[in-house]
Scaffold this motif. Sequence first.
Motif, PDB file in Angstrom:
ATOM      1  N   THR A  61      50.400 -43.661  61.855  1.00  0.00           N
ATOM      2  CA  THR A  61      50.230 -42.321  61.306  1.00  0.00           C
ATOM      3  C   THR A  61      50.367 -41.325  62.454  1.00  0.00           C
ATOM      4  OG1 THR A  61      47.839 -42.314  61.647  1.00  0.00           O
ATOM      5  CG2 THR A  61      48.628 -43.130  59.520  1.00  0.00           C
ATOM      6  N   ASP A  63      48.627 -37.687  63.566  1.00  0.00           N
ATOM      7  CA  ASP A  63      47.560 -36.752  63.213  1.00  0.00           C
ATOM      8  C   ASP A  63      48.044 -35.305  63.313  1.00  0.00           C
ATOM      9  OD1 ASP A  63      47.302 -35.885  65.910  1.00  0.00           O
ATOM     10  OD2 ASP A  63      45.603 -37.221  66.298  1.00  0.00           O
ATOM     11  N   LYS A  64      47.169 -34.366  62.962  1.00  0.00           N
ATOM     12  CA  LYS A  64      47.552 -32.945  62.922  1.00  0.00           C
ATOM     13  C   LYS A  64      47.908 -32.392  64.293  1.00  0.00           C
ATOM     14  CE  LYS A  64      42.764 -31.396  63.042  1.00  0.00           C
ATOM     15  NZ  LYS A  64      41.693 -30.716  62.337  1.00  0.00           N
ATOM     16  N   ASN A  65      47.498 -33.092  65.362  1.00  0.00           N
ATOM     17  CA  ASN A  65      47.849 -32.664  66.719  1.00  0.00           C
ATOM     18  C   ASN A  65      49.125 -33.330  67.233  1.00  0.00           C
ATOM     19  OD1 ASN A  65      45.527 -30.993  67.001  1.00  0.00           O
ATOM     20  ND2 ASN A  65      44.308 -32.828  67.342  1.00  0.00           N
ATOM     21  N   GLY A  66      49.752 -34.128  66.381  1.00  0.00           N
ATOM     22  CA  GLY A  66      51.003 -34.778  66.753  1.00  0.00           C
ATOM     23  C   GLY A  66      50.835 -36.111  67.473  1.00  0.00           C
TER      24      GLY A  66
END
Length: 195
Positions: A61, A63-66
């Motif tokens: 996956t 995450d929102k921070n890349g």
Amino acid sequence: MSTNLIIQNIEKHIRLTEAEQQYFVSLLVEKNLKRKQLILAEGDVCKYSTFVVTGCLRGYTIDKNGFEHVLNFAPTNWWIADMYSLLSQKPGILHIEALENSTVLMLSKEDHLNLYEKIPAFERYFRILIENALVALQQRMIDSMSLTADERYQKFCTTYPSLINSLPQKQIASFIGVTPEFLSKLRGQQIKKKI
């Protein structure tokens, strides 16, 4: 088609007649993947279970921070899928990517269900796989909460001995939950212990 390995894998758990083997093989789609080729992206619906004949795949996956977080690896003779998406037929949460040139055999969700109808022994086979995956996931969660980074790395080496020297260090670091720099220090300490 390269089917000997998958038949050997299946026959560790169930016995098939020649006709059942032929039927099963007729459902498989062989695919050759290039390194870094995705067979599933986050947001796609997972339509296949994938068996690795040669090479290695990973499920991860972002995450929102890349940052990438590796959930699992599938080296030769392993299965991989986004199980949430495959079972629910809703958009998935995993990316599944070839880490090297790989050959895979893919079984569609529809054919998977047909297989249960025509050869009920496959329910046992896939139940065993899912139970083993559930146990491994539970153990991995416990390990991430209770083991040191060094112990998690040792466990990785035991679980995936063929991958220790073939995977990029950042992939292994992501899997065990450390930075690549920290993993480099761990490896250096282990080399010193062996000398």
